[in-house]
Design an enzyme around this catalytic site. Structure first.
Site, mmCIF file in Angstrom:
data_model
loop_
_atom_site.group_PDB
_atom_site.id
_atom_site.type_symbol
_atom_site.label_atom_id
_atom_site.label_comp_id
_atom_site.label_asym_id
_atom_site.label_seq_id
_atom_site.Cartn_x
_atom_site.Cartn_y
_atom_site.Cartn_z
ATOM 1 N N CYS A 170 51.600 -36.409 61.006
ATOM 2 C CA CYS A 170 53.013 -35.923 61.478
ATOM 3 C C CYS A 170 53.814 -35.437 59.981
ATOM 4 O O CYS A 170 53.950 -36.369 59.179
ATOM 5 C CB CYS A 170 54.070 -36.961 62.137
ATOM 6 N N GLY A 171 53.912 -34.119 59.875
ATOM 7 C CA GLY A 171 54.435 -33.703 58.700
ATOM 8 C C GLY A 171 55.957 -34.155 58.388
ATOM 9 O O GLY A 171 56.222 -34.736 57.410
ATOM 10 N N ASP A 194 60.424 -29.962 68.873
ATOM 11 C CA ASP A 194 60.691 -30.182 67.290
ATOM 12 C C ASP A 194 61.770 -29.529 66.850
ATOM 13 O O ASP A 194 62.081 -28.570 66.718
ATOM 14 C CB ASP A 194 59.263 -29.923 66.672
ATOM 15 N N HIS A 207 50.234 -29.807 70.938
ATOM 16 C CA HIS A 207 51.287 -29.121 70.834
ATOM 17 C C HIS A 207 51.215 -27.572 71.094
ATOM 18 O O HIS A 207 50.060 -27.268 70.661
ATOM 19 C CB HIS A 207 51.621 -29.153 69.283
ATOM 20 N N CYS A 238 58.215 -28.386 62.061
ATOM 21 C CA CYS A 238 57.068 -28.972 62.548
ATOM 22 C C CYS A 238 56.049 -28.928 61.165
ATOM 23 O O CYS A 238 55.517 -27.835 61.209
ATOM 24 C CB CYS A 238 56.514 -28.496 63.597
ATOM 25 N N THR A 255 52.715 -30.445 60.690
ATOM 26 C CA THR A 255 51.358 -30.044 60.918
ATOM 27 C C THR A 255 51.305 -28.803 61.684
ATOM 28 O O THR A 255 50.341 -28.211 61.430
ATOM 29 C CB THR A 255 50.841 -31.068 61.860
#
Length: 310
Positions: free
Chosen positions: A85-86, A231, A205, A235, A237
């Site tokens: 998760c970025g 999100d 996603h 986001c 990723t």
């Protein structure tokens, strides 16, 4: 259970510092699988209302296997345990710094998807050097009910993305309900057509991309997450997967910084280096802010101790 909450570009992260389940001492991937298969009730109860909120991602701090890493982490939302998760990594770094557990400067963090490097520039700003990301299947055509034919790229950035550019629905805030509905339809169509990774990994996603009206911004996106929330951040990723697509098409040279914005206008600065496996090594810079420090309680006589599942 001691937790610290933050948001990265509007997207909430809940870091669990202690009180989580015992996942053993296996690899991060093995412990993530154990969390997903044996402790679903735990992570859902932390993320769902009344304790959690829509779009929140949990970050369970664990001991790393790699001795070079400062910390290990397993990410999850209300629907699934996820590989990376970025925005959560940016929030994790800021949270650990706030708690006096991570000094400014560069650090390695171990995730189930691999080792990532973070650089804490100050108490809010973090650069994440993500795992190698890649374009897996370009120009996949889907027949989507209520929308028609949609063309997108299957790409990996630590999670599995189907990226549609341009968006079939205008990317404006008033369209968030319509965008949520449309991206759910696209994901269902990808599942139905068995659009998946090399080892059968399902699309988790969906991203709709479009030009941004803001000067100096490369593009705007809308990202549907596994829990069907969108999100609020651009986001991390997903931006990594997007960089892989741009690089594969020759549309963005290495080391060129661009700005990606989310549907609500929050921004990441992005660039990449060529990766050793033919993909890209993304760099994502964003900011996070602490919103709460608290203890979560799980009382047996609470009728919603496991969360609200409606």
């Amino acid at each position: 259970m001691r937790v610290i909450d933050s948001h990265t570009g509007g997207e909430p992260t809940r870091v669990i510092l202690d009180g989580g389940p015992d996942l053993g001492t296996g690899s991060l991937a093995e412990r993530a699988t154990k969390l997903a298969t044996e402790h679903e009730g735990f992570y859902r109860s932390v993320m769902l209302e009344p304790r959690g909120q829509p779009a929140m991602v949990g970050a369970l701090v664990v001991a790393p296997v790699d001795p070079d890493c400062a910390v290990g982490v397993i990410y999850f939302d209300a629907a699934a345990v996820i590989g990376m998760c970025g925005h959560g990594t940016i929030g994790l770094a800021v949270t650990l710094h706030h708690a006096g557990l991570l000094p400014l400067g560069p650090h390695l963090i171990e995730t189930p998807a691999g080792r990532v490097r973070v650089t804490l520039h100050d108490g809010h700003t973090v650069t994440v050097e993500n795992i190698e990301s890649r374009l897996v299947q370009p120009d996949v055509v889907l027949d989507v009910p209520d929308i028609g034919q949609v063309t997108g790229d299957l790409a990996y950035g630590g999670n599995w993305f189907f990226i549609v550019d341009p968006s079939p629905v205008p990317l404006v805030v008033d369209n968030i309900p319509a965008l949520t509905h449309a991206t759910k339809l696209v994901r269902a169509a990808a599942w139905a057509e068995n659009i998946c990774g090399e080892n059968g990994e399902a699309v988790d996603h969906v991203i709709f991309q479009a030009p941004s009206p803001v000067a100096g911004v490369l593009s705007r996106n809308f990202t549907l997450c596994p829990d069907d929330a969108y999100d609020r951040s651009p986001c991390g990723t997903g931006s990594s997967a997007r960089l892989a697509c741009l690089a594969a098409r020759g549309d963005l040279p290495p080391e060129t910084e661009v700005i990606q914005e989310s549907i609500i206008g929050s921004q990441y600065r992005l660039s990449y280096r060529p990766g050793p496996q033919g993909g890209v090594l993304p760099s994502i810079t964003g900011t996070a802010f602490i919103t709460a420090e608290s203890q979560l309680f799980f009382q047996e006589n609470d009728p919603f101790v496991s969360g609200i599942h409606a």
